[in-house]
Design an enzyme around this catalytic site. Structure first.
Site, short mmCIF file in Angstrom:
data_model
loop_
_atom_site.label_atom_id
_atom_site.label_comp_id
_atom_site.label_asym_id
_atom_site.label_seq_id
_atom_site.Cartn_x
_atom_site.Cartn_y
_atom_site.Cartn_z
N GLY A 167 0.85 -1.19 0.00
CA GLY A 167 0.00 0.00 0.00
C GLY A 167 0.88 1.24 0.00
O GLY A 167 2.04 1.18 -0.42
N GLY A 220 4.07 0.57 2.14
CA GLY A 220 4.93 -0.48 1.60
C GLY A 220 5.52 -0.13 0.24
O GLY A 220 6.73 -0.27 0.01
N SER A 267 -18.24 9.61 1.98
CA SER A 267 -17.27 10.58 2.52
C SER A 267 -17.87 11.46 3.61
O SER A 267 -19.02 11.89 3.56
CB SER A 267 -16.77 11.47 1.38
OG SER A 267 -16.00 12.52 1.92
N ARG A 297 -15.70 12.41 14.08
CA ARG A 297 -16.24 11.09 13.73
C ARG A 297 -16.72 10.29 14.94
O ARG A 297 -17.80 9.72 14.92
CB ARG A 297 -15.16 10.28 13.00
CG ARG A 297 -14.86 10.81 11.63
CD ARG A 297 -13.72 10.05 10.98
NE ARG A 297 -13.47 10.57 9.63
CZ ARG A 297 -12.50 10.13 8.84
NH1 ARG A 297 -11.69 9.18 9.24
NH2 ARG A 297 -12.35 10.64 7.63
N HIS A 316 -13.73 1.37 10.51
CA HIS A 316 -13.05 2.00 9.39
C HIS A 316 -11.53 1.92 9.46
O HIS A 316 -10.87 1.58 8.50
CB HIS A 316 -13.48 3.47 9.33
CG HIS A 316 -12.88 4.24 8.21
ND1 HIS A 316 -12.95 3.81 6.90
CD2 HIS A 316 -12.20 5.41 8.18
CE1 HIS A 316 -12.33 4.69 6.12
NE2 HIS A 316 -11.85 5.65 6.87
N LEU A 338 -3.26 8.81 4.74
CA LEU A 338 -2.42 8.81 3.55
C LEU A 338 -1.10 9.49 3.85
O LEU A 338 -0.03 9.05 3.45
CB LEU A 338 -3.14 9.53 2.41
CG LEU A 338 -4.52 8.98 2.05
CD1 LEU A 338 -5.12 9.77 0.88
CD2 LEU A 338 -4.43 7.52 1.67
#
Lengths: 644, 257, 254
Positions: free
Chosen positions: A49, A52, A291, A337, A408, A448
């Site tokens: 990902g 990696g 989203s 969240r 999630h 990310l």
């Protein structure tokens, strides 16, 4: 159950000095491998990902011999690809006062003060470089008309610092890292091993020196030796069966490393995302995220009357309970969240839930469409509305969406020090698989950032230091340790195949998921957690006595793959519950019902629980041992989050 | 096409079964009852597999991962259409409401010489990785990058580039093409880079090398039927193939090595 | 020139050659059809045109060389491409259906699905056409001493020939209706502003070719006398090469 608790200081190797000097100082002090010597070192990277692929490509560029492994048929398919919203970076392009310090502060606060300050600061520090690197690779980030990079706002921040590619940022960033990786494959510096499942870690003389994996096409058990192993295998959300993770995401590699000596930190910190498409029926295999940005314009509500069975369009305003706006007038529908998720659960538990299952709330765009017009809403959310309609066959322009929280992201993971090295020397853990940067709750657009920071800008330095500073003896796969662990792996497969019971892996996994969701979900209590531990143990016994796997180990066998992963989830799930049971406070994604304020808000206990809980494996039938890494906040003040 | 009555479905499935690459395969027939129209296509296959395991027959192997239409892992021919009848959809996002009670559904793997069947509906698509290895990248090392805003990129170019970069690499273009050509896949990558300044230095070498690899893998040539575009879940347009052709023509005439 | 051969032998390079030769052949079709339409003007005009054309010996030689080369290349590559395209599929599907929803006709009869077959039909037709008009093979003495106009009349009034010529013309129309637009796409000439126009023009061109060429055998076969004797020839355009008092030759336009 009794948990052996010990206070032992884990050495996180955080450099001294002011926080903004630590990483520079660390880099200056690290030992280097000379260019000619780099080709003498082999490095294994498991998972391709963002973390990696970026690590494997960067290490290959430096001249190391890299072997990259993934369970997918191509590195490009890793689940980083599914991230929609964006990636944060402290570039301050919009001139709205952003800085490295602010990004650092927002991330620490968003994580409810349960992350290591120094790691988070470094993350913020290299965030700008990530954007530069990705742009240079050809990632087509959104642009302003003038050609400069565009930004948008995201939850948990008062500045605009999120870079994005429509609703497919993760895909574009992964394809960037993947292309860099493919370039190294073509150059002969990275060897690719797709459709491989890592089954075990090989530790020789105290150092991680290789892995055992299964070729998922032929079934062959393979051994690979190296001077360092990088684990970039993502999170453990699939312990809950239903999650927004890809179906193949698993804890096996991390769990196997844990059983070989790597401490597992904060497994109870799981993120439940508030806006997912609700479960439809017992056949449901996977949950789909919508989203978070939808809450910018959508209003969340349930009927005021428990028995109100009218369709939403017939329920007048006065009979609707906009509970987020009611409870949190300051932030309204844009609360973080964890808060939004718990509030939805509270309403549904009280019987106000909507839809066939009663496990959903409305997300209504009626007002937004009336005020801004359908076109404006379509421009903002067209693709999400389209996706919603595709899945549910309902038109969100006409009827309110139905949403419900879903598992999630895993903030917890293998414990790592400042070098991202686990408690097994030579075993590095990057991205979601480690625990280091998000504390008890992750902010949007930060996953990310972390994956790429670890892979591009941290591991290439710290892995070199490991190679240069430790004397590693020459070890090949001929070493008896490799044979021994390969035999263990093969025996385990044989054991799975020989059970020949009556229940499918899917069936048992669903049951595990239900136990986890009911007891270790959005709200937890001691009684439920203790019961969950008991139930998981029973289910684990049931699994080993009654699972049914057809076929052999010497072929492409998806049931067998699933069974191996499930066996590890059945062990890991217990640790998650145990960690949740021991943490007698509420923080971020971990909400203990016993620890809440009068108005049902989370109550953190900084006096007793301001530490990272790192669990040490002691043996299959022995309780795990707890080690505590105290978290010291020198730069930010510990405060209570309030969104009222 | 949509099943309006939300009636539960009885289905007749005819599925390609093949235990390994070097063994001959065959179609086998299965009956499924009581399928909810709200199920995804893969959930329907999950149910079939549960039944097969209970009956002691090997479950149908199929590739899948994210199940939200972005990873590109899933893919099968459903009644002769790549990813089934719905447009801009992957198999995992196809729902059973697109079928009717009593339907016969023929399910086959992607068929192409370059995509050998590994088992049942699973094919080996590593040819795609090798096409990317041939030149689907920008040669920039970690740490060499200039400031992100050093190159201004017109929004139109960036958007056009993203249209191409949206490719998920699922292989539906190859499956749908009568020539099993991977031209749309290859073109998407070429077009992604060629619209950005970052892709400019290697544009000549890239297109020649990628086409060369495309041909070596055994994919067919493009005969402009546009079936790939219609099957593409990411809506990648054949205009990218035209751009690839332009690039190739230019590269062919100007390449110096 | 090795680089050129290498580049042209790739899947994309071959398509360039297909496209360029195809476009050249389309240009020829335009000229050929324009010339043939003079049949409707009358024997004299047509004869003059034929004669004038044959006066240009150098031009004729050059264009014939080009034409035959284009034909041969186009045909050769069609076989090569089709062979490799068939191999690329390897195992065919039990069932195959189109996902295009812009289709006017079903995919199985769509021109693009028939390029090789329609091309093969055209090739067969071409062989018949050349044996008839160029080599006058198999007609014995019937064609001897005929004017070009008269020769066309003899051949087209043969019922079997009329059917072959009509079918050949339709196949040709089908072929170019996809081929023309496809050539533009293959050469990278594509822009959202003009793509619709190119596609539409290609289909229109296909119809013109099919109807235009098929009209000769159909009308000749249906009417006892050539149409030019039953209708006034005022609508035909004058060709620049026409020389009114040139003597008739037995040669025919290319």
């Amino acid at each position: 159950m009794s948990t052996a608790t010990e206070h032992q200081n884990l050495d996180a190797r955080v450099p001294d000095g002011p926080i903004d000097q630590k990483w520079t100082r660390c880099k200056n002090e690290m030992k280097l491998v000379s260019p000619n010597n780099k080709r003498k070192y082999d490095i294994i990277v498991v998972g391709t990902g963002l973390a990696g692929a970026s690590a494997a490509a960067s290490l290959g560029e430096l001249g190391y011999n890299v072997k990259a492994f993934c369970y997918q048929d191509s590195p490009r398919r890793a689940h980083s690809i599914a991230a929609q919203g964006g990636i944060n970076a402290a570039k301050n392009y919009p001139n709205d006062g952003d800085s490295v310090w602010r990004l650092f502060y927002d991330t620490v606060k968003g994580g409810d003060f349960r992350a290591r300050e120094s790691n988070v600061y470094r993350l913020a520090e290299v965030s700008g470089n990530i954007i530069d690197q990705c742009v240079a690779q050809g990632v087509p980030f959104a642009r302003e008309y003038g050609g400069t990079l565009a930004n948008r706002t995201f939850g948990g921040a008062q500045v605009s610092r999120t870079f994005y590619c429509r609703g497919q940022t993760g895909q574009q960033l992964l394809l960037g890292a993947y292309s860099a990786l493919m370039r190294q494959v073509a150059a002969g510096k990275v060897e690719l091993f797709p459709r491989r499942e890592m089954l075990d870690l090989v530790v020789v003389e105290g150092n991680a020196r290789g892995i055992v994996c299964r070729n998922m096409v032929t079934g062959e058990i393979e051994t690979h030796a190296a001077h360092a192993v990088l684990l970039c295998t993502g999170g453990y959300g699939n312990a809950y069966y239903l999650s927004t993770n890809a179906k193949g995401c698993n804890v096996t590699a991390a769990w196997r490393c844990h059983k070989r000596g790597a401490y597992f930190a904060n497994p109870c910190y799981t993120q439940i995302h508030p806006t997912c498409i609700p479960v439809k029926g017992a056949y449901q295999s996977k949950l789909t995220l919508m989203s978070e940005s939808l809450r910018n314009d959508g209003r969340v509500w349930v009927p005021k009357d428990v028995n109100d069975s009218r369709p939403p369009s017939e329920i007048p305003e006065e009979d609707r309970d906009y509970y987020l706006e009611r409870r949190y007038p300051a932030f309204g529908n844009m609360v973080p969240r964890d808060v939004a998720s718990r509030a939805a659960k509270e309403r549904c538990d009280a019987g106000f839930g909507v839809g066939e299952t009663g496990l959903a709330v409305y997300l209504d765009f009626k007002l937004a469409i009336a005020e801004q017009g359908r076109d404006a809403i379509e421009a903002k959310y067209g693709n999400l509305f389209h996706m919603y309609k595709k899945i549910t066959d309902e038109d969100p322009y006409q009827v309110p969406m139905r949403i419900y929280p879903a598992v999630h992201y895993a903030m917890g993971g293998l414990w790592v020090d400042y070098h991202l090295e686990s408690t097994v020397p030579g075993l590095f853990v990057l991205g979601e698989a480690n625990f280091s940067d998000h504390g008890a709750n992750r902010l949007g657009a930060s996953a990310l950032m972390q994956g790429l920071a670890d892979g591009y800008f941290v591991a290439p330095y710290t892995v070199g230091h490991h190679l240069a500073s430790r004397s590693l003896s020459s070890v090949t796969t001929a070493h008896p340790k490799f044979k021994e662990i390969a035999v263990e792996a093969r025996n385990r497969i044989e054991r799975l195949l020989s059970v020949n019971g009556n229940r499918t892996t899917d069936d048992i996994h669903r049951q595990l998921g239900q136990i986890m969701w009911d007891n270790c979900g959005m709200a937890r209590n001691a009684q439920g957690l203790a019961a969950a531990i008991e139930q998981i143990r029973n289910l684990r016994d049931e699994f080993w006595q009654n699972v049914k796997i057809l076929g052999t180990g010497e072929e492409l066998n998806q049931s067998l793959e699933h069974a191996g992963r499930l066996a590890d989830f059945l062990e890991f799930g217990e640790l998650l519950a145990q960690d949740a049971l021991h943490r007698e406070e509420s923080c971020g994604g971990h909400f203990r019902e016993e620890h809440q304020t009068e108005d049902n808000e989370a109550r953190r206990d900084d006096e007793h629980f301001c530490y990272a809980a790192a669990w040490e494996f002691q043996g299959d039938d022995t309780d795990e041992k707890l080690h505590k890494e105290p978290l010291r906040f020198n730069e930010v003040e510990l405060t209570t989050r309030s969104y009222k | 096409m949509t099943n309006p009555a939300k009636k539960r479905l009885s289905l007749h499935l005819r599925i390609w079964r093949q235990s390994r690459t070097d063994e001959a395969g065959e179609f086998r027939d299965y009956q499924l009852q009581d399928i909810s129209p709200d199920m995804s296509f893969l959930e329907m296959l999950d149910i079939l597999n549960q039944q097969l395991i209970e009956q002691g027959e090997a479950p149908v192997a199929f590739d899948h991962d994210c199940r939200e239409g972005i990873c590109g892992t899933c893919g099968m021919m459903i009644n002769g259409q790549a990813h089934g009848p719905d447009h801009e959809t992957t198999t995992c996002q196809l729902h059973m409401r697109h079928f009717n009670d009593g339907d016969t559904i023929i399910i086959e793997p992607w068929r192409a010489r370059a995509f050998p069947v590994l088992r049942d509906l699973i094919v080996n698509r590593s040819a795609f990785d090798r096409i990317i290895q041939a030149g689907g990248y920008v040669s920039i090392k970690t740490g060499q990058a200039p400031e992100g805003n050093a190159n201004l990129i017109p929004q139109q170019h960036q958007e056009g580039s993203l249209d191409a970069a949206a490719c998920i690499g699922c292989g539906a273009c190859v499956a749908a093409c009568k020539n099993a050509s991977a031209m749309l896949f290859t073109a998407a990558k070429v077009s992604h880079f060629v619209q950005l300044p970052q892709g400019a230095p290697e544009r000549t070498k890239r297109v020649l090398a990628m086409i060369n690899q495309h041909d070596e893998e055994g994919f067919g040539a493009c005969t402009n039927t546009s079936e790939c575009e219609a099957a593409c879940p990411a809506a990648v347009s054949v205009s990218h193939i035209a751009r690839l052709n332009r690039e190739y023509l230019k590269a062919m005439l100007t390449a110096t090595d | 020139m090795n680089w050129l051969m290498n580049a042209l032998s790739s899947s994309v390079g071959r398509k360039f050659v297909m496209a360029l030769t195809g476009l050249f052949l389309c240009l020829f079709l335009v000229i050929h059809l324009a010339g043939n339409l003079l049949l409707y003007v009358g024997p004299e005009t047509y004869g003059n045109y034929a004669h004038a054309l044959h006066e240009q010996k150098a031009f004729l030689l050059l264009s014939q060389v080009l034409l035959y080369s284009a034909f041969l290349l186009h045909i050769f590559l069609a076989f090569r491409l089709t062979a490799s395209n068939v191999t690329a599929r390897f195992v065919s599907y039990r069932k195959k259906a189109s996902k295009r929803d812009d289709r006017v006709v079903a995919s199985v009869v769509a021109p693009e699905a028939w390029m090789f077959r329609s091309g093969a039909i055209v090739l067969l037709f071409l062989i018949v056409h050349l044996t008839d008009f160029k080599f006058e093979f198999g007609w014995g003495e019937v064609l001897a001493g005929q004017t070009p106009y008269g020769k066309a009349g003899v051949i087209l009034r043969d019922f079997g020939r009329a059917i072959i010529y009509a079918l050949g013309s339709v196949a040709l129309g089908v072929h170019v209706s996809h081929g023309l637009a496809s050539a533009f796409q293959s050469l990278g000439v594509s822009h959202p502003k003009y793509n619709g126009c190119v596609k539409w023009s290609s289909v229109a061109f296909g119809w013109i070719v099919a109807v235009g060429f098929a009209s000769f055998p159909v009308i000749w076969a249906l009417t006892a006398a050539p149409p030019s004797q039953t209708q006034p020839a005022t609508h035909a355009q004058p060709a620049s090469q026409v020389q009114p008092d040139a003597p008739h030759t037995h040669a025919l336009p290319i």
